[in-house]
Design a protein around this motif. Structure first.
Motif, mmCIF file in Angstrom:
data_model
loop_
_atom_site.group_PDB
_atom_site.id
_atom_site.type_symbol
_atom_site.label_atom_id
_atom_site.label_comp_id
_atom_site.label_asym_id
_atom_site.label_seq_id
_atom_site.Cartn_x
_atom_site.Cartn_y
_atom_site.Cartn_z
ATOM 1 N N PHE A 3 5.278 11.883 3.036
ATOM 2 C CA PHE A 3 6.407 10.953 3.023
ATOM 3 C C PHE A 3 6.809 10.773 1.572
ATOM 4 N N GLU A 4 8.073 11.037 1.253
ATOM 5 C CA GLU A 4 8.545 10.883 -0.115
ATOM 6 C C GLU A 4 9.559 9.753 -0.209
ATOM 7 N N ILE A 5 9.453 8.999 -1.294
ATOM 8 C CA ILE A 5 10.431 7.948 -1.554
ATOM 9 C C ILE A 5 10.898 8.067 -3.002
ATOM 10 N N GLU A 6 12.059 7.525 -3.251
ATOM 11 C CA GLU A 6 12.571 7.439 -4.608
ATOM 12 C C GLU A 6 12.376 5.993 -5.060
ATOM 13 N N PRO A 7 11.423 5.757 -5.950
ATOM 14 C CA PRO A 7 11.079 4.382 -6.325
ATOM 15 C C PRO A 7 12.240 3.590 -6.912
ATOM 16 N N ASN A 8 13.188 4.274 -7.547
ATOM 17 C CA ASN A 8 14.315 3.547 -8.139
ATOM 18 C C ASN A 8 15.248 2.970 -7.081
ATOM 19 N N LYS A 9 15.048 3.360 -5.826
ATOM 20 C CA LYS A 9 15.850 2.812 -4.730
ATOM 21 C C LYS A 9 15.160 1.624 -4.057
ATOM 22 N N LEU A 10 13.950 1.301 -4.524
ATOM 23 C CA LEU A 10 13.215 0.150 -3.997
ATOM 24 C C LEU A 10 13.536 -1.075 -4.838
ATOM 25 N N SER A 11 13.594 -2.219 -4.194
ATOM 26 C CA SER A 11 13.748 -3.470 -4.944
ATOM 27 C C SER A 11 12.456 -3.724 -5.714
ATOM 28 N N ILE A 12 12.507 -4.616 -6.685
ATOM 29 C CA ILE A 12 11.310 -4.970 -7.455
ATOM 30 C C ILE A 12 10.227 -5.483 -6.514
ATOM 31 N N GLU A 13 10.608 -6.299 -5.535
ATOM 32 C CA GLU A 13 9.635 -6.836 -4.575
ATOM 33 C C GLU A 13 8.985 -5.716 -3.775
ATOM 34 N N GLU A 14 9.781 -4.741 -3.335
ATOM 35 C CA GLU A 14 9.241 -3.611 -2.572
ATOM 36 C C GLU A 14 8.309 -2.769 -3.440
ATOM 37 N N GLN A 15 8.673 -2.585 -4.703
ATOM 38 C CA GLN A 15 7.806 -1.833 -5.623
ATOM 39 C C GLN A 15 6.452 -2.518 -5.762
ATOM 40 N N ILE A 16 6.467 -3.820 -5.906
ATOM 41 C CA ILE A 16 5.219 -4.571 -6.067
ATOM 42 C C ILE A 16 4.376 -4.485 -4.794
ATOM 43 N N ILE A 17 5.014 -4.562 -3.647
ATOM 44 C CA ILE A 17 4.278 -4.424 -2.385
ATOM 45 C C ILE A 17 3.651 -3.036 -2.283
ATOM 46 N N PHE A 18 4.412 -2.019 -2.627
ATOM 47 C CA PHE A 18 3.953 -0.638 -2.463
ATOM 48 C C PHE A 18 2.949 -0.226 -3.532
ATOM 49 N N PHE A 19 3.242 -0.532 -4.815
ATOM 50 C CA PHE A 19 2.418 -0.060 -5.922
ATOM 51 C C PHE A 19 1.468 -1.107 -6.489
ATOM 52 N N GLY A 20 1.684 -2.372 -6.164
ATOM 53 C CA GLY A 20 0.883 -3.434 -6.748
ATOM 54 C C GLY A 20 1.454 -3.950 -8.061
ATOM 55 N N LYS A 21 2.517 -3.325 -8.529
ATOM 56 C CA LYS A 21 3.220 -3.720 -9.748
ATOM 57 C C LYS A 21 4.554 -2.981 -9.773
ATOM 58 N N GLU A 22 5.375 -3.308 -10.756
ATOM 59 C CA GLU A 22 6.653 -2.610 -10.860
ATOM 60 C C GLU A 22 6.414 -1.138 -11.194
ATOM 61 N N TYR A 23 7.250 -0.283 -10.649
ATOM 62 C CA TYR A 23 7.116 1.164 -10.844
ATOM 63 C C TYR A 23 7.106 1.517 -12.333
ATOM 64 N N ARG A 24 7.959 0.878 -13.112
ATOM 65 C CA ARG A 24 8.052 1.192 -14.544
ATOM 66 C C ARG A 24 6.763 0.867 -15.292
ATOM 67 N N ASP A 25 5.918 0.018 -14.711
ATOM 68 C CA ASP A 25 4.659 -0.359 -15.344
ATOM 69 C C ASP A 25 3.492 0.550 -14.969
ATOM 70 N N LEU A 26 3.736 1.521 -14.084
ATOM 71 C CA LEU A 26 2.677 2.443 -13.686
ATOM 72 C C LEU A 26 2.320 3.361 -14.844
ATOM 73 N N LYS A 27 1.060 3.647 -14.972
ATOM 74 C CA LYS A 27 0.575 4.562 -15.999
ATOM 75 C C LYS A 27 0.085 5.843 -15.309
ATOM 76 N N PRO A 28 0.154 6.981 -15.994
ATOM 77 C CA PRO A 28 -0.300 8.243 -15.385
ATOM 78 C C PRO A 28 -1.739 8.196 -14.898
ATOM 79 N N THR A 29 -2.542 7.310 -15.480
ATOM 80 C CA THR A 29 -3.951 7.221 -15.096
ATOM 81 C C THR A 29 -4.192 6.280 -13.914
#
Length: 83
Positions: A3-29
């Motif tokens: 399943f592929e998504i484009e994170p920039n199409k998610l709201s900030i709230e959806e990003q936090i639900i999905f990733f645990g934080k904003e997508y822009r704050d994700l680190k490669p590690t």
């Protein structure tokens, strides 16, 4: 199944639900896992539409790996046998 998504199409709230934080704050590690809280059984029409093996329509609860690529995020699911 993936399943592929484009994170920039998610709201900030959806990003936090999905990733645990904003997508822009994700680190490669960062290790990201998608949590499926309950077993999910795909209906027959969906399996046919997705051209999946009709015998494997169960997505078991558990964790599934998330891969972050440039502008896409991919979740890889393993489907299980279901009658």
């Amino acid at each position: 199944m993936s399943f592929e998504i484009e994170p920039n199409k998610l709201s900030i709230e959806e990003q936090i639900i999905f990733f645990g934080k904003e997508y822009r704050d994700l680190k490669p590690t960062d290790e990201i896992m998608f949590i499926q809280e309950n077993d999910f059984i795909f209906d027959l029409d969906t399996l046919i539409y997705l051209d999946l093996d009709l015998a494997y329509g169960l997505l078991k609860k558990g964790t599934y790996p998330v891969t972050v690529e440039k502008d896409k995020v991919k979740v890889t699911f393993t489907l299980s046998f279901h009658r």
